[in-house]
Design a protein around this motif. Structure first.
Motif, PDB file in Angstrom:
ATOM      1  N   THR A 182     -23.418  72.051  32.846  1.00 55.82           N
ATOM      2  CA  THR A 182     -25.068  71.305  33.147  1.00 55.82           C
ATOM      3  C   THR A 182     -25.543  69.762  32.356  1.00 55.82           C
ATOM      4  O   THR A 182     -26.067  68.861  33.278  1.00 55.82           O
ATOM      5  N   ARG A 183     -25.552  69.843  31.136  1.00 57.09           N
ATOM      6  CA  ARG A 183     -25.460  68.172  30.715  1.00 57.09           C
ATOM      7  C   ARG A 183     -24.803  67.290  31.226  1.00 57.09           C
ATOM      8  O   ARG A 183     -24.587  65.904  31.724  1.00 57.09           O
ATOM      9  N   VAL A 184     -23.155  67.724  31.837  1.00 59.63           N
ATOM     10  CA  VAL A 184     -22.692  66.226  32.829  1.00 59.63           C
ATOM     11  C   VAL A 184     -22.972  66.831  33.430  1.00 59.63           C
ATOM     12  O   VAL A 184     -23.175  65.341  34.273  1.00 59.63           O
ATOM     13  N   THR A 185     -23.539  67.362  34.586  1.00 68.37           N
ATOM     14  CA  THR A 185     -24.163  67.347  36.477  1.00 68.37           C
ATOM     15  C   THR A 185     -25.103  66.362  35.713  1.00 68.37           C
ATOM     16  O   THR A 185     -25.460  65.495  37.391  1.00 68.37           O
ATOM     17  N   PHE A 186     -26.018  66.465  35.163  1.00 66.48           N
ATOM     18  CA  PHE A 186     -27.369  65.647  35.518  1.00 66.48           C
ATOM     19  C   PHE A 186     -27.551  64.153  34.094  1.00 66.48           C
ATOM     20  O   PHE A 186     -28.378  63.864  34.552  1.00 66.48           O
ATOM     21  N   HIS A 187     -26.637  64.362  33.432  1.00 58.96           N
ATOM     22  CA  HIS A 187     -27.074  62.996  33.007  1.00 58.96           C
ATOM     23  C   HIS A 187     -25.114  62.032  32.926  1.00 58.96           C
ATOM     24  O   HIS A 187     -25.151  60.782  32.994  1.00 58.96           O
ATOM     25  N   GLN A 188     -24.386  62.623  33.379  1.00 58.27           N
ATOM     26  CA  GLN A 188     -23.170  61.713  34.241  1.00 58.27           C
ATOM     27  C   GLN A 188     -22.684  61.306  35.283  1.00 58.27           C
ATOM     28  O   GLN A 188     -21.535  61.146  35.454  1.00 58.27           O
ATOM     29  N   TRP A 189     -23.218  62.125  36.339  1.00 55.38           N
ATOM     30  CA  TRP A 189     -23.132  61.958  37.804  1.00 55.38           C
ATOM     31  C   TRP A 189     -23.072  60.188  38.371  1.00 55.38           C
ATOM     32  O   TRP A 189     -22.721  59.961  39.187  1.00 55.38           O
ATOM     33  N   HIS A 190     -23.633  60.053  37.307  1.00 56.35           N
ATOM     34  CA  HIS A 190     -24.454  58.419  38.122  1.00 56.35           C
ATOM     35  C   HIS A 190     -22.778  57.366  37.624  1.00 56.35           C
ATOM     36  O   HIS A 190     -22.281  55.596  37.675  1.00 56.35           O
ATOM     37  N   TYR A 191     -21.884  57.451  36.746  1.00 59.64           N
ATOM     38  CA  TYR A 191     -20.319  57.595  37.361  1.00 59.64           C
ATOM     39  C   TYR A 191     -19.606  57.401  38.253  1.00 59.64           C
ATOM     40  O   TYR A 191     -18.484  56.883  37.979  1.00 59.64           O
TER      41      TYR A 191
ATOM     42  N   GLU B  93     -22.199  58.839  47.286  1.00 59.05           N
ATOM     43  CA  GLU B  93     -23.327  59.692  48.220  1.00 59.05           C
ATOM     44  C   GLU B  93     -22.748  60.708  48.322  1.00 59.05           C
ATOM     45  O   GLU B  93     -24.539  61.765  48.262  1.00 59.05           O
ATOM     46  N   GLN B  94     -22.072  61.434  48.031  1.00 56.97           N
ATOM     47  CA  GLN B  94     -21.777  62.753  47.754  1.00 56.97           C
ATOM     48  C   GLN B  94     -22.646  63.721  47.176  1.00 56.97           C
ATOM     49  O   GLN B  94     -23.330  64.885  47.758  1.00 56.97           O
ATOM     50  N   MET B  95     -22.927  62.957  45.588  1.00 53.30           N
ATOM     51  CA  MET B  95     -23.272  63.994  45.103  1.00 53.30           C
ATOM     52  C   MET B  95     -25.260  63.851  44.729  1.00 53.30           C
ATOM     53  O   MET B  95     -25.774  64.854  44.759  1.00 53.30           O
ATOM     54  N   VAL B  96     -24.883  62.540  45.688  1.00 53.74           N
ATOM     55  CA  VAL B  96     -26.895  62.838  45.814  1.00 53.74           C
ATOM     56  C   VAL B  96     -27.340  63.079  46.834  1.00 53.74           C
ATOM     57  O   VAL B  96     -28.656  63.680  46.536  1.00 53.74           O
ATOM     58  N   ALA B  97     -26.750  63.343  48.137  1.00 51.45           N
ATOM     59  CA  ALA B  97     -26.781  64.469  48.354  1.00 51.45           C
ATOM     60  C   ALA B  97     -27.503  66.271  48.273  1.00 51.45           C
ATOM     61  O   ALA B  97     -28.206  66.605  48.591  1.00 51.45           O
ATOM     62  N   VAL B  98     -26.116  65.895  47.527  1.00 48.97           N
ATOM     63  CA  VAL B  98     -26.469  67.595  46.460  1.00 48.97           C
ATOM     64  C   VAL B  98     -27.230  67.609  46.466  1.00 48.97           C
ATOM     65  O   VAL B  98     -28.318  68.848  45.961  1.00 48.97           O
ATOM     66  N   ARG B  99     -27.700  67.084  44.972  1.00 50.89           N
ATOM     67  CA  ARG B  99     -28.564  66.455  44.415  1.00 50.89           C
ATOM     68  C   ARG B  99     -30.427  66.401  44.913  1.00 50.89           C
ATOM     69  O   ARG B  99     -31.502  67.514  44.187  1.00 50.89           O
ATOM     70  N   GLY B 100     -29.475  66.217  46.254  1.00 53.02           N
ATOM     71  CA  GLY B 100     -31.227  66.505  47.349  1.00 53.02           C
ATOM     72  C   GLY B 100     -31.594  67.437  47.780  1.00 53.02           C
ATOM     73  O   GLY B 100     -32.306  68.167  47.555  1.00 53.02           O
ATOM     74  N   ASP B 101     -30.312  67.981  48.214  1.00 54.86           N
ATOM     75  CA  ASP B 101     -30.596  69.518  48.243  1.00 54.86           C
ATOM     76  C   ASP B 101     -32.189  70.257  46.974  1.00 54.86           C
ATOM     77  O   ASP B 101     -32.093  71.076  47.383  1.00 54.86           O
TER      78      ASP B 101
ATOM     79  N   GLY C 133     -21.590  71.913  39.784  1.00 58.41           N
ATOM     80  CA  GLY C 133     -22.800  71.993  38.768  1.00 58.41           C
ATOM     81  C   GLY C 133     -24.423  72.280  39.556  1.00 58.41           C
ATOM     82  O   GLY C 133     -25.349  72.648  39.274  1.00 58.41           O
ATOM     83  N   VAL C 134     -24.955  71.170  40.613  1.00 51.42           N
ATOM     84  CA  VAL C 134     -26.134  71.292  41.108  1.00 51.42           C
ATOM     85  C   VAL C 134     -26.236  72.793  41.476  1.00 51.42           C
ATOM     86  O   VAL C 134     -27.110  73.840  42.306  1.00 51.42           O
ATOM     87  N   GLN C 135     -25.047  73.372  42.772  1.00 53.64           N
ATOM     88  CA  GLN C 135     -24.842  74.098  43.287  1.00 53.64           C
ATOM     89  C   GLN C 135     -25.121  75.067  42.681  1.00 53.64           C
ATOM     90  O   GLN C 135     -26.142  76.316  42.913  1.00 53.64           O
TER      91      GLN C 135
END
Length: 204
Positions: free
Chosen positions: A112-121, A128-136, A72-74
């Motif tokens: 995108t709704r799942v990506t931006f609001h439910q990644w913290h689950y 850690e992998q998601m935080v890195a992708v979101r950081g990009d 979703g981020v990609q």
């Protein structure tokens, strides 16, 4: 017909089940009802196979969420990165990036709704992998803000990171109110958001 194929066609499912089909169904269910509420049985019933058959296609529900949110981020970084790397005043490229974001949102609203609001689950290494992708993704807008300050097209804010996070916050909240079938197009909404953003950061 093999046992695996038979299980994939059980419960009346007309076609062989694939990971992409499961992913698409999960996106819809997670978007409508939320990741914590949806269990493997809910997912298997929606796909049309037995619960145990899901594990022939996916490792776990959390790995499925990881796939959804990272891709979703990609979806966004793939279209915004070339804009950031292109020539031209940074404020104009920022506008183009915001419009590009809204175009992607228009065709990936549920994901995108799942990506931006439910990644913290996500937990542990998945998080850690998601935080890195979101950081990009965040870095793309951070670069535009920094370059805008350097080329004089954007205000030299005392805390550029706050400006970057504010832009991302506005774009992230669009999943709650933007409709691809609404009266305004993705480009029109993108321009309206860019007007607000660039006005707040404008040097003139």
């Amino acid at each position: 017909m093999t046992r695996k194929a038979a299980s994939s066609r059980s419960a009346g499912h007309p076609n062989p089940v694939t990971p992409d089909i499961i992913k698409d169904v999960a996106i819809r269910l997670f978007s409508e009802r939320g990741y914590p509420v949806i269990g493997m049985r809910d997912l298997s019933e929606a796909v049309g196979i037995l619960p145990g058959s899901l594990y022939a296609h996916i490792e776990s529900k959390e790995k499925l969420l990881l796939d959804i949110v990272t891709s979703g981020v990609q979806n966004f970084t793939e279209v915004i990165a070339p804009i950031v790397e292109s020539d031209g005043p940074a404020d104009q490229r920022l506008r183009q990036a915001i419009r590009a974001h809204m175009r992607v949102l228009a065709v990936t609203l549920d994901q995108t709704r799942v990506t931006f609001h439910q990644w913290h689950y996500l937990t542990n290494s998945n998080l850690e992998q998601m935080v890195a992708v979101r950081g990009d993704y965040e870095n793309l807008f951070s670069c535009l803000v920094a370059e805008g300050i350097d080329d004089g097209t954007l205000l030299g804010a005392s805390r550029p990171k706050v400006s970057t996070l504010s832009i991302i916050g506005v774009l992230g909240s669009a999943t709650e109110w933007f409709s691809p079938t609404g009266s305004a197009s993705a480009d029109e909404i993108g321009d309206s958001i860019a007007d607000v953003v660039t006005l707040g950061l404008a040097t003139r």
